[in-house]
Design an enzyme around this catalytic site. Structure first.
Site, PDB file in Angstrom:
ATOM      1  CD  GLU A  43       9.699  12.270  12.352  1.00 47.99           C
ATOM      2  OE1 GLU A  43       8.607  11.677  12.406  1.00 47.99           O
ATOM      3  OE2 GLU A  43      10.743  11.730  11.941  1.00 47.99           O
ATOM      4  CD  GLU A  50      12.662   3.844   8.878  1.00 48.46           C
ATOM      5  OE1 GLU A  50      12.525   4.796   9.683  1.00 48.46           O
ATOM      6  OE2 GLU A  50      12.752   3.994   7.658  1.00 48.46           O
ATOM      7  CE  LYS A  84      -1.897   2.778   2.845  1.00 48.54           C
ATOM      8  NZ  LYS A  84      -1.748   4.006   2.027  1.00 48.54           N
ATOM      9  CB  CYS A  92      12.697   8.621   9.181  1.00 46.26           C
ATOM     10  SG  CYS A  92      13.677   7.598   8.078  1.00 46.26           S
TER      11      CYS A  92
HETATM   12  P1  NAI Z   1       1.552   8.137   8.414  1.00 38.64           P
HETATM   13  O1  NAI Z   1       2.298   7.313   9.369  1.00 38.64           O
HETATM   14  O2  NAI Z   1       0.110   8.443   8.699  1.00 38.64           O
HETATM   15  O3  NAI Z   1       1.592   7.485   6.935  1.00 38.64           O
HETATM   16  C1  NAI Z   1       2.530   6.520   6.498  1.00 38.64           C
HETATM   17  C2  NAI Z   1       1.797   5.371   5.795  1.00 38.64           C
HETATM   18  O4  NAI Z   1       0.938   4.723   6.722  1.00 38.64           O
HETATM   19  C3  NAI Z   1       0.879   5.811   4.639  1.00 38.64           C
HETATM   20  O5  NAI Z   1       0.893   4.834   3.637  1.00 38.64           O
HETATM   21  C4  NAI Z   1      -0.483   5.862   5.302  1.00 38.64           C
HETATM   22  O6  NAI Z   1      -1.555   5.717   4.397  1.00 38.64           O
HETATM   23  C5  NAI Z   1      -0.396   4.680   6.243  1.00 38.64           C
HETATM   24  N1  NAI Z   1      -1.312   4.734   7.388  1.00 38.64           N
HETATM   25  C6  NAI Z   1      -1.759   5.830   8.055  1.00 38.64           C
HETATM   26  N2  NAI Z   1      -2.597   5.467   9.044  1.00 38.64           N
HETATM   27  C7  NAI Z   1      -2.682   4.124   9.016  1.00 38.64           C
HETATM   28  C8  NAI Z   1      -3.400   3.159   9.784  1.00 38.64           C
HETATM   29  N3  NAI Z   1      -4.194   3.521  10.790  1.00 38.64           N
HETATM   30  N4  NAI Z   1      -3.236   1.841   9.490  1.00 38.64           N
HETATM   31  C9  NAI Z   1      -2.422   1.460   8.487  1.00 38.64           C
HETATM   32  N5  NAI Z   1      -1.752   2.325   7.717  1.00 38.64           N
HETATM   33  C10 NAI Z   1      -1.863   3.636   7.974  1.00 38.64           C
HETATM   34  O7  NAI Z   1       2.319   9.500   8.230  1.00 38.64           O
HETATM   35  P2  NAI Z   1       1.737  10.878   7.674  1.00 38.64           P
HETATM   36  O8  NAI Z   1       0.439  11.194   8.321  1.00 38.64           O
HETATM   37  O9  NAI Z   1       1.741  10.848   6.217  1.00 38.64           O
HETATM   38  O10 NAI Z   1       2.842  11.910   8.198  1.00 38.64           O
HETATM   39  C11 NAI Z   1       2.778  12.371   9.545  1.00 38.64           C
HETATM   40  C12 NAI Z   1       4.138  12.426  10.161  1.00 38.64           C
HETATM   41  O11 NAI Z   1       4.667  11.115  10.224  1.00 38.64           O
HETATM   42  C13 NAI Z   1       5.178  13.206   9.394  1.00 38.64           C
HETATM   43  O12 NAI Z   1       5.101  14.573   9.651  1.00 38.64           O
HETATM   44  C14 NAI Z   1       6.443  12.599   9.928  1.00 38.64           C
HETATM   45  O13 NAI Z   1       6.747  13.152  11.171  1.00 38.64           O
HETATM   46  C15 NAI Z   1       6.086  11.158  10.120  1.00 38.64           C
HETATM   47  N6  NAI Z   1       6.518  10.323   8.989  1.00 38.64           N
HETATM   48  C16 NAI Z   1       7.655   9.579   9.130  1.00 38.64           C
HETATM   49  C17 NAI Z   1       8.139   8.855   8.066  1.00 38.64           C
HETATM   50  C18 NAI Z   1       9.362   8.046   8.167  1.00 38.64           C
HETATM   51  O14 NAI Z   1      10.045   7.851   7.161  1.00 38.64           O
HETATM   52  N7  NAI Z   1       9.686   7.486   9.317  1.00 38.64           N
HETATM   53  C19 NAI Z   1       7.486   8.887   6.751  1.00 38.64           C
HETATM   54  C20 NAI Z   1       6.252   9.638   6.728  1.00 38.64           C
HETATM   55  C21 NAI Z   1       5.824  10.340   7.815  1.00 38.64           C
END
Ligand code: NAI
Ligand code: MG
Length: 499
Positions: free
Chosen positions: A401, A266, A191, A300
């Site tokens: 973050e 991660e 996904k 990240c």
């Molecule tokens: P997120 O964690 O919500 O999204 C990442 C992935 O998880 C996307 O594919 C999203 O559709 C999916 N996702 C979201 N909620 C989910 C759920 N309940 N169950 C299963 N999958 C789910 O991150 P978001 O909202 O895009 O960004 C928010 C913050 O997260 C950013 O500002 C940053 O701080 C952090 N982040 C960290 C990343 C990293 O590389 N460690 C990458 C993206 C965001």
């Protein structure tokens, strides 16, 4: 502004289709609900493409296809040689389509075309090629047990893997997850993030062209709580691999406790980048800039807490601010751009809200500190490269973050102070240290509890080196030999030699 390279016809055709379909069991299909969602070009705020919106029913179909492919498709009986050839073909095809993939990535995510072309796309190809090398080398062991038995281990695939990836390195994260999963013989439902689904969908076509059997990789774009949640909860999914926010990582940890799926996470970071006064200043400034402004700080492991030894703090902060202010900002498609837009309106709001929080906490923006609405950028999600000074390590901007082009410069007294302050965070993803003193570098490397430690460099990656977090940055390791552990079960076999 340098002229943007012409969009290839293939990219124009890809984004102009009425909507991009999802890949289930080797077929490109609409969502069961018929719904689509828009993905936006963050440089302009305009709709880039429409994409089928996956939800529980689509995940159901995709998981069943992956299950069938795992249990009794041609994948189940494929030889290691078949899988080596396949992964190598995928790597070659990514390289052959590099221009197109780079343009799609830049349009969808906002990142500079140079980064897409020189980092994301070749690293994605390199990851598939690296894991092609592991297919026939992930040995089991023979065990010196009671000599009347022949005792050995088999490494077997885990099964159906749900892989949920973020928007900051869309194609590269797909490669990090798919490479080891396929090398070990698993099947996958991937996904992609709702902000950046396009390059993963194009990768789906490449996987087909490379000859991957139907159902081995299914790609279901959609939103987190719906498509992502359905995958996390599905009883026929054996493993979840997730890269994203710590908040969602914790939710996945809780949600999977019912089925005891294998999980690797991660997550976020707030990494210390520690500069000692004996470091080469110009190198450390360049490293600090790259550490925090690469990919607009949407990384990240970004070095967002920049600790600088007290006696050189002012001079260092000054030089850093000058360089940050001079970084060329613009649309990612402009080859002169160093810092592009943030990925989305949500991310713009989040980052600008932290700029206000920082100012209220008493920090001073000596570079940037605001949205960039310069000529031609008004509708995009641009934030100026920002350097905060006057930051204390317990302020919110130093602990939470931000995920944008924002760095906090924090002075420290001596080595033990650097270690203590650097360590003071919920996270443990990465850290950097700049010094000419080899012993000091090694002592700091041990003092900081983080999954990656860079000495006199930052943001260096290789497919063969493990990457992942300590503490609330998650568990499990991507990349390297270590990622094979995420995608294999170990079976101990006992054969009684007396019968
Ligand atoms: P997120 O964690 O919500 O999204 C990442 C992935 O998880 C996307 O594919 C999203 O559709 C999916 N996702 C979201 N909620 C989910 C759920 N309940 N169950 C299963 N999958 C789910 O991150 P978001 O909202 O895009 O960004 C928010 C913050 O997260 C950013 O500002 C940053 O701080 C952090 N982040 C960290 C990343 C990293 O590389 N460690 C990458 C993206 C965001
Ligand atoms: Mg989200």
């Amino acid at each position: 502004m340098a002229a943007a390279p012409a969009l290839s016809q293939a990219v124009q055709d890809f984004v102009r289709a009425p909507f991009r379909k999802m890949l289930i069991d080797g077929n490109w299909v609409a969502a069961a609900s018929g719904k689509t969602f828009e993905t936006v070009n963050p440089a302009t705020g305009e709709v880039l493409a429409n994409v089928a919106e996956g939800d529980a029913e689509d995940v159901e179909r995709a998981v069943r296809a992956a299950r069938r492919a795992f249990d009794d498709g041609p994948w189940a009986t494929s030889t290691p040689t078949d899988r080596v050839k396949l992964l190598l073909r995928v790597a070659d095809l990514i390289e052959q389509n590099a221009q197109e993939l780079a343009q799609l990535e830049t349009l969808d995510n906002g990142k500079s075309i140079n980064e897409s072309l020189n980092v994301d796309i070749p690293s994605a190809a390199g990851t598939f090629r690296y894991y092609a090398g592991w297919v026939d080398k992930a040995y089991g062991q023979t065990i010196p047990s009671d000599p009347t038995f022949f005792n050995f281990t088999l490494r077997e695939p885990v099964g159906v893997c749900g892989q949920i990836i973020p928007w900051n390195f869309p194609l590269l994260m797909a490669a990090w997850k798919l490479g080891p999963a396929l090398a070990c013989g698993n099947t996958v439902v991937l996904k992609p993030a709702e902000q950046t689904p396009l390059s993963a969908l194009r990768l789906g076509e490449i996987l087909q062209e490379a000859g991957l059997p139907d159902g081995v990789v299914n790609i279901v774009p959609g939103f987190g709580p719906t498509a992502g949640g359905a995958l996390v909860r599905h009883p026929l999914v054996d493993k979840i691999a997730f890269t994203g926010s710590t908040e969602v990582g914790k939710e996945i940890h809780r949600e999977t406790s019912g089925t005891l799926k294998r999980v690797s996470l991660e997550l976020g970071g707030k990494s210390p980048n520690i500069v000692f006064a004996d470091a080469n200043v110009e190198d450390a400034v360049q490293g600090a800039l790259m550490g925090v402004f690469f990919n607009q700080g949407q990384v990240c492991c970004a070095g967002t807490r920049l600790f600088v030894e007290q006696k050189m703090h002012d001079e260092f902060a000054d030089t850093l601010a000058k360089h940050a202010s001079a970084m060329q900002q613009g649309p990612g498609m402009d080859p002169a751009t160093r810092v592009g837009p943030l990925v989305s309106k949500e991310q713009l709001d989040r980052v600008t809200s932290y700029l206000e929080i920082g100012k209220k906490e008493g920090a001073k923006a000596v570079a940037g500190g605001e949205r960039n609405t310069g000529k031609g950028l008004e509708k995009g999600y641009f934030v100026k490269p920002t350097v905060f000074t006057g930051v204390k390590n317990d302020m919110r901007i130093a602990q939470e973050e931000i995920f944008g082009p924002v760095v906090s410069v924090i002075p420290f007294k001596d080595e033990s102070d650097a270690g203590l302050q650097g360590h003071h965070t919920l996270y443990g993803l990465a850290a950097g240290v700049w010094t000419k003193d080899v012993s000091k570098a090694h002592r700091v490397a041990r003092a900081i509890r983080a999954g990656t430690l860079w000495v006199n460099c930052y943001n260096v990656f290789g497919a063969s080196a493990p990457f992942g977090g300590y503490k609330q940055s998650g568990y499990g390791r991507d990349l390297g030999k270590h990622a094979l552990d995420n995608y294999t079960e170990t079976k101990a076999v006992w054969v009684d030699l007396r019968r």
